[in-house]
Design a protein around this motif. Structure first.
Motif, PDB file in Angstrom:
ATOM      1  N   SER A  73       0.991  -1.297   0.107  1.00  0.00           N
ATOM      2  CA  SER A  73       0.025  -0.014  -0.111  1.00  0.00           C
ATOM      3  C   SER A  73       0.813   1.263   0.007  1.00  0.00           C
ATOM      4  CB  SER A  73      -0.906  -0.138   1.222  1.00  0.00           C
ATOM      5  OG  SER A  73      -1.683  -0.997   1.212  1.00  0.00           O
ATOM      6  N   HIS A  74       1.916   1.112   0.572  1.00  0.00           N
ATOM      7  CA  HIS A  74       2.931   2.333   0.861  1.00  0.00           C
ATOM      8  C   HIS A  74       3.690   2.397  -0.471  1.00  0.00           C
ATOM      9  CE1 HIS A  74       6.427   4.424   2.602  1.00  0.00           C
ATOM     10  NE2 HIS A  74       5.706   5.206   2.461  1.00  0.00           N
ATOM     11  N   VAL A  75       3.937   1.340  -1.014  1.00  0.00           N
ATOM     12  CA  VAL A  75       4.824   1.414  -2.514  1.00  0.00           C
ATOM     13  C   VAL A  75       3.778   2.160  -3.458  1.00  0.00           C
ATOM     14  CG1 VAL A  75       5.954   0.249  -4.270  1.00  0.00           C
ATOM     15  CG2 VAL A  75       6.458  -0.066  -1.940  1.00  0.00           C
ATOM     16  N   LEU A  76       2.603   1.667  -3.471  1.00  0.00           N
ATOM     17  CA  LEU A  76       1.550   2.273  -4.229  1.00  0.00           C
ATOM     18  C   LEU A  76       1.552   3.667  -4.206  1.00  0.00           C
ATOM     19  CD1 LEU A  76      -0.380   2.202  -6.672  1.00  0.00           C
ATOM     20  CD2 LEU A  76      -2.027   1.077  -5.091  1.00  0.00           C
ATOM     21  N   GLU A  77       1.280   4.124  -2.849  1.00  0.00           N
ATOM     22  CA  GLU A  77       1.322   5.395  -2.575  1.00  0.00           C
ATOM     23  C   GLU A  77       2.314   6.350  -3.145  1.00  0.00           C
ATOM     24  OE1 GLU A  77       2.846   8.410   0.634  1.00  0.00           O
ATOM     25  OE2 GLU A  77       1.871   6.900   1.561  1.00  0.00           O
ATOM     26  N   HIS A  78       3.568   5.760  -3.172  1.00  0.00           N
ATOM     27  CA  HIS A  78       4.662   6.331  -3.886  1.00  0.00           C
ATOM     28  C   HIS A  78       4.464   6.573  -5.262  1.00  0.00           C
ATOM     29  CE1 HIS A  78       8.145   6.868  -0.930  1.00  0.00           C
ATOM     30  NE2 HIS A  78       7.206   6.427  -0.261  1.00  0.00           N
ATOM     31  N   LYS A 138      -0.088   5.268 -14.571  1.00  0.00           N
ATOM     32  CA  LYS A 138       0.945   4.527 -15.326  1.00  0.00           C
ATOM     33  C   LYS A 138       1.949   3.878 -14.520  1.00  0.00           C
ATOM     34  CE  LYS A 138       2.403   5.747 -19.641  1.00  0.00           C
ATOM     35  NZ  LYS A 138       3.036   6.798 -20.538  1.00  0.00           N
ATOM     36  N   LEU A 139       1.971   2.435 -14.374  1.00  0.00           N
ATOM     37  CA  LEU A 139       2.930   1.958 -13.618  1.00  0.00           C
ATOM     38  C   LEU A 139       4.098   1.543 -14.269  1.00  0.00           C
ATOM     39  CD1 LEU A 139       0.243   0.096 -11.343  1.00  0.00           C
ATOM     40  CD2 LEU A 139       1.889   1.630 -10.625  1.00  0.00           C
ATOM     41  N   LEU A 140       5.080   2.224 -14.471  1.00  0.00           N
ATOM     42  CA  LEU A 140       6.268   1.925 -15.399  1.00  0.00           C
ATOM     43  C   LEU A 140       7.351   1.318 -14.359  1.00  0.00           C
ATOM     44  CD1 LEU A 140       6.711   5.602 -17.004  1.00  0.00           C
ATOM     45  CD2 LEU A 140       5.522   3.598 -17.874  1.00  0.00           C
ATOM     46  N   LYS A 141       7.933   0.357 -14.969  1.00  0.00           N
ATOM     47  CA  LYS A 141       9.030  -0.582 -14.433  1.00  0.00           C
ATOM     48  C   LYS A 141       9.859   0.116 -13.752  1.00  0.00           C
ATOM     49  CE  LYS A 141      11.384  -5.028 -14.975  1.00  0.00           C
ATOM     50  NZ  LYS A 141      11.436  -6.238 -15.808  1.00  0.00           N
ATOM     51  N   LYS A 142      10.524   1.221 -14.714  1.00  0.00           N
ATOM     52  CA  LYS A 142      11.748   1.981 -14.220  1.00  0.00           C
ATOM     53  C   LYS A 142      11.389   2.717 -12.980  1.00  0.00           C
ATOM     54  CE  LYS A 142      14.917   5.679 -15.912  1.00  0.00           C
ATOM     55  NZ  LYS A 142      15.173   6.527 -17.033  1.00  0.00           N
ATOM     56  N   GLU A 143      10.360   3.353 -13.172  1.00  0.00           N
ATOM     57  CA  GLU A 143       9.702   4.020 -11.860  1.00  0.00           C
ATOM     58  C   GLU A 143       9.607   3.277 -10.931  1.00  0.00           C
ATOM     59  OE1 GLU A 143       9.969   7.311 -11.467  1.00  0.00           O
ATOM     60  OE2 GLU A 143      10.031   7.877 -13.697  1.00  0.00           O
ATOM     61  N   PHE A 144       8.954   1.909 -10.868  1.00  0.00           N
ATOM     62  CA  PHE A 144       8.537   1.126  -9.786  1.00  0.00           C
ATOM     63  C   PHE A 144       9.789   0.548  -8.945  1.00  0.00           C
ATOM     64  CE2 PHE A 144       8.169  -3.097  -8.430  1.00  0.00           C
ATOM     65  CZ  PHE A 144       7.046  -3.103  -7.445  1.00  0.00           C
ATOM     66  N   LYS A 145      10.949   0.332  -9.790  1.00  0.00           N
ATOM     67  CA  LYS A 145      12.123  -0.097  -9.161  1.00  0.00           C
ATOM     68  C   LYS A 145      12.821   0.787  -8.175  1.00  0.00           C
ATOM     69  CE  LYS A 145      13.449  -3.729 -12.509  1.00  0.00           C
ATOM     70  NZ  LYS A 145      14.337  -4.107 -13.610  1.00  0.00           N
ATOM     71  N   LYS A 146      12.883   2.014  -8.890  1.00  0.00           N
ATOM     72  CA  LYS A 146      13.242   3.309  -8.349  1.00  0.00           C
ATOM     73  C   LYS A 146      12.859   3.553  -6.860  1.00  0.00           C
ATOM     74  CE  LYS A 146      12.750   7.279  -9.982  1.00  0.00           C
ATOM     75  NZ  LYS A 146      12.752   8.429 -10.920  1.00  0.00           N
ATOM     76  N   GLU A 147      11.294   3.547  -6.825  1.00  0.00           N
ATOM     77  CA  GLU A 147      10.613   3.822  -5.750  1.00  0.00           C
ATOM     78  C   GLU A 147      10.528   2.615  -4.562  1.00  0.00           C
ATOM     79  OE1 GLU A 147       9.098   6.656  -4.954  1.00  0.00           O
ATOM     80  OE2 GLU A 147      10.173   7.285  -6.642  1.00  0.00           O
ATOM     81  N   VAL A 148      10.702   1.483  -4.835  1.00  0.00           N
ATOM     82  CA  VAL A 148      10.933   0.345  -3.943  1.00  0.00           C
ATOM     83  C   VAL A 148      12.290   0.580  -3.219  1.00  0.00           C
ATOM     84  CG1 VAL A 148      11.300  -2.023  -3.883  1.00  0.00           C
ATOM     85  CG2 VAL A 148       9.437  -1.238  -5.270  1.00  0.00           C
ATOM     86  N   GLN A 149      13.259   1.186  -4.191  1.00  0.00           N
ATOM     87  CA  GLN A 149      14.461   1.395  -3.444  1.00  0.00           C
ATOM     88  C   GLN A 149      14.395   2.406  -2.622  1.00  0.00           C
ATOM     89  OE1 GLN A 149      17.422  -0.551  -3.610  1.00  0.00           O
ATOM     90  NE2 GLN A 149      16.327  -1.793  -4.642  1.00  0.00           N
ATOM     91  N   VAL A 150      13.401   3.562  -2.838  1.00  0.00           N
ATOM     92  CA  VAL A 150      13.349   4.641  -1.976  1.00  0.00           C
ATOM     93  C   VAL A 150      12.670   4.269  -0.628  1.00  0.00           C
ATOM     94  CG1 VAL A 150      12.058   6.959  -1.631  1.00  0.00           C
ATOM     95  CG2 VAL A 150      13.131   6.200  -3.640  1.00  0.00           C
ATOM     96  N   VAL A 151      11.631   3.312  -0.662  1.00  0.00           N
ATOM     97  CA  VAL A 151      10.932   2.869   0.459  1.00  0.00           C
ATOM     98  C   VAL A 151      11.889   1.865   1.250  1.00  0.00           C
ATOM     99  CG1 VAL A 151       9.083   1.223   1.187  1.00  0.00           C
ATOM    100  CG2 VAL A 151       8.521   2.904  -0.619  1.00  0.00           C
ATOM    101  N   MET A 152      12.557   1.206   0.747  1.00  0.00           N
ATOM    102  CA  MET A 152      13.553   0.179   1.503  1.00  0.00           C
ATOM    103  C   MET A 152      14.612   1.168   2.069  1.00  0.00           C
ATOM    104  SD  MET A 152      14.380  -2.664  -1.146  1.00  0.00           S
ATOM    105  CE  MET A 152      15.716  -3.512  -0.683  1.00  0.00           C
ATOM    106  N   GLU A 153      15.017   2.216   1.550  1.00  0.00           N
ATOM    107  CA  GLU A 153      15.976   3.213   2.195  1.00  0.00           C
ATOM    108  C   GLU A 153      15.216   3.953   3.414  1.00  0.00           C
ATOM    109  OE1 GLU A 153      19.550   5.141   3.368  1.00  0.00           O
ATOM    110  OE2 GLU A 153      19.049   3.289   2.213  1.00  0.00           O
ATOM    111  N   ASP A 183       1.992  -6.293  11.381  1.00  0.00           N
ATOM    112  CA  ASP A 183       2.972  -5.981  10.117  1.00  0.00           C
ATOM    113  C   ASP A 183       3.074  -4.380   9.882  1.00  0.00           C
ATOM    114  OD1 ASP A 183       3.484  -8.682   9.730  1.00  0.00           O
ATOM    115  OD2 ASP A 183       1.553  -8.674   8.298  1.00  0.00           O
ATOM    116  N   PRO A 184       4.292  -3.919   9.819  1.00  0.00           N
ATOM    117  CA  PRO A 184       4.699  -2.623   9.585  1.00  0.00           C
ATOM    118  C   PRO A 184       3.870  -1.918   8.460  1.00  0.00           C
ATOM    119  CG  PRO A 184       6.378  -3.693   8.986  1.00  0.00           C
ATOM    120  CD  PRO A 184       5.699  -4.819   9.492  1.00  0.00           C
ATOM    121  N   VAL A 185       3.569  -1.105   8.291  1.00  0.00           N
ATOM    122  CA  VAL A 185       3.077  -0.401   7.097  1.00  0.00           C
ATOM    123  C   VAL A 185       3.971   0.047   6.082  1.00  0.00           C
ATOM    124  CG1 VAL A 185       1.965   1.887   6.453  1.00  0.00           C
ATOM    125  CG2 VAL A 185       1.082   1.124   8.392  1.00  0.00           C
TER     126      VAL A 185
END
Length: 453
Positions: A73-78, A138-153, A183-185
């Motif tokens: 849910s948080h990744v989708l928010e990004h 538009k869920l673009l693969k390039k943007e998705f990979k980047k935002e997952v890394q942002v959430v992980m950081e 589970d953490p948000v």
């Protein structure tokens, strides 16, 4: 992104209303309408300043996630800021800024919400952009990979490198068992690493629809104007199916639990949580309000017992606090937390905190003290309601979790009605050792050069 705590029991059934003859309801200054596609719209005029806050709330958050997909849910928010068919990545924020406004979003256990704060004559800009990303993301693969890394950081900085946050996360994971509240948000790191674009797209398609959304507008507006704009931008969307909901995993309260953590913390820290009801789970309707007043007795201003007794008189705590929120989709926790003073140990602090709880279980709160706490709670609530943004937050949260904004009309009356006997009763009933989980955070001891060799 802003991050919420965490919000109830009944998913409101929206009645389909014909556009030609809409049914409008007004309660406590709030005017509401349900569009023909099931989207609920709530408007509260406030003409003190020419500004407006608009929010779109979706009834989906950490509580709805399954292991393997925590944090989705948080990744989708990004990703909601990464562009649509009409607006490029980051352009939504740029458009709002060019119109003199601010925007952001937050994800909690019970909801995900997006908001814009604008001059009142720019309301249409925010609604157009929110409607666009509700269906055209538009869920673009390039943007998705980047935002997952942002959430992980983000997780590393907020939790893994923050010992107190790690202790809080440990508390909920131990206390809630199988419930989504355990589970953490922000998600568990292994789940974030394995999250896929396809899973995120499926999440978006299932939960982001008019049927699962609420629009809240508060500010210098006329309800008819807002309803016309809502119909213009959201009314033509397909209703969407009711999203799937996980079974309720209310924890089986089976005895006291405790965890000792040793981390690279500067100071010791303790957090405890007692299983406590939300509004619908309470055996008696006054119990959550008595728990709120009880929390105020312990921690509402400088005259509260924690501040006066533990910090200033006994000097066993450098800081101590309480948190309780009955406004949630499932029952939660009544929290105590604290940091010992430099002259006290973690055990000293724990004993002092539990002694304060024990006193409330044994003795009635004096009438004058109770009255002071009620006045402080009321003053804080009235002050917050003076904010246009906070008014929109209250309405959106309560409608999304299923309580209804009408709850606000009786909240202060119910606080005022709490008696000393009721405070003692909920302390005895809910602040029991067998309902308690404690996490103790111990600073890691530095090793000497000899022991390291």
């Amino acid at each position: 992104m802003l991050k919420g705590r965490l919000l109830v029991w009944l998913f409101l059934a929206a009645s389909a209303l014909a556009v030609a003859a809409p049914a409008v309801q007004a309660q406590g200054g709030v005017v509401s309408r349900t569009l023909s596609n099931g989207m609920e719209v709530f408007v509260k005029p406030d003409h003190r300043a020419p500004v407006v806050t608009s929010m779109v709330w979706y009834r989906v958050g950490g509580l709805d996630e399954i292991r393997g997909q925590t944090g989705i849910s948080h990744v989708l928010e990004h990703m909601m800021f990464k562009g649509t068919k009409e607006v490029g990545p980051g352009e939504l924020s740029e458009i709002i800024a060019r119109n003199g406004g601010q925007e952001n979003a937050f994800t909690g256990q019970d909801y995900t919400a997006y908001f814009e704060q604008l001059a009142a004559d720019r309301l249409e800009v925010g609604l157009r952009l929110e409607a666009d990303r509700m269906v055209n993301l538009k869920l673009l693969k390039k943007e998705f990979k980047k935002e997952v890394q942002v959430v992980m950081e983000e997780r590393r900085l907020r939790v893994e490198d923050n010992p107190q946050a790690l202790a809080q996360e440990t508390l909920t994971s131990v206390a809630f068992d199988a419930s989504g509240y355990g589970d953490p948000v922000i998600g568990w790191m292994p789940d974030l690493k394995d999250l896929t674009l396809a899973q995120t797209r499926s999440w978006y398609e299932e939960y982001y629809s008019p049927r699962n959304a609420r629009l809240v507008v508060v500010g210098d507006v006329k309800p008819a104007q807002v309803f016309d704009l809502a119909e213009k931008y959201f009314g033509g969307f397909e209703r969407g199916e009711d999203p799937r909901r996980k079974p309720s995993y209310n924890p089986d309260i089976s005895g006291r639990r405790s965890v000792d953590l040793t981390e690279r913390a500067r100071v010791p820290y303790l957090i405890a949580g007692y299983h406590a009801p939300n509004l619908p789970a309470a055996d008696k309707p006054w119990e959550p309000f008595a728990l709120r007043v009880l929390a105020g007795v312990l921690d509402e201003g400088r005259s509260s017992r924690f501040s006066a007794d533990l910090v200033r008189n006994q000097r066993v705590a450098a800081a101590a606090g309480v948190y309780y929120d009955p406004e949630s989709r499932e029952p939660g926790l009544f929290y105590l937390e604290g940091t010992p003073s430099s002259d006290a140990s973690l055990q000293d602090l724990e004993s002092a905190l539990l002694e304060q709880v024990g006193t409330l279980r044994k003795k009635l709160v004096p009438a004058d003290e109770l009255e002071r706490v009620k006045r402080q709670i009321e003053a804080a609530e009235v002050f917050q309601r003076d904010s246009v943004f906070y008014q929109a937050m209250q309405i959106g949260k309560l409608e999304t979790i299923g309580y209804g904004h009408e709850y606000l009309n009786t909240y202060l009356d119910r606080i005022r009605a709490v008696t000393p006997e009721q405070v003692r009763a909920v302390a005895r009933k809910y602040l029991q050792p067998n309902r308690r989980t404690i996490v103790r955070l111990h600073p890691e001891q530095r090793q000497s050069a000899e022991s390291e060799s």
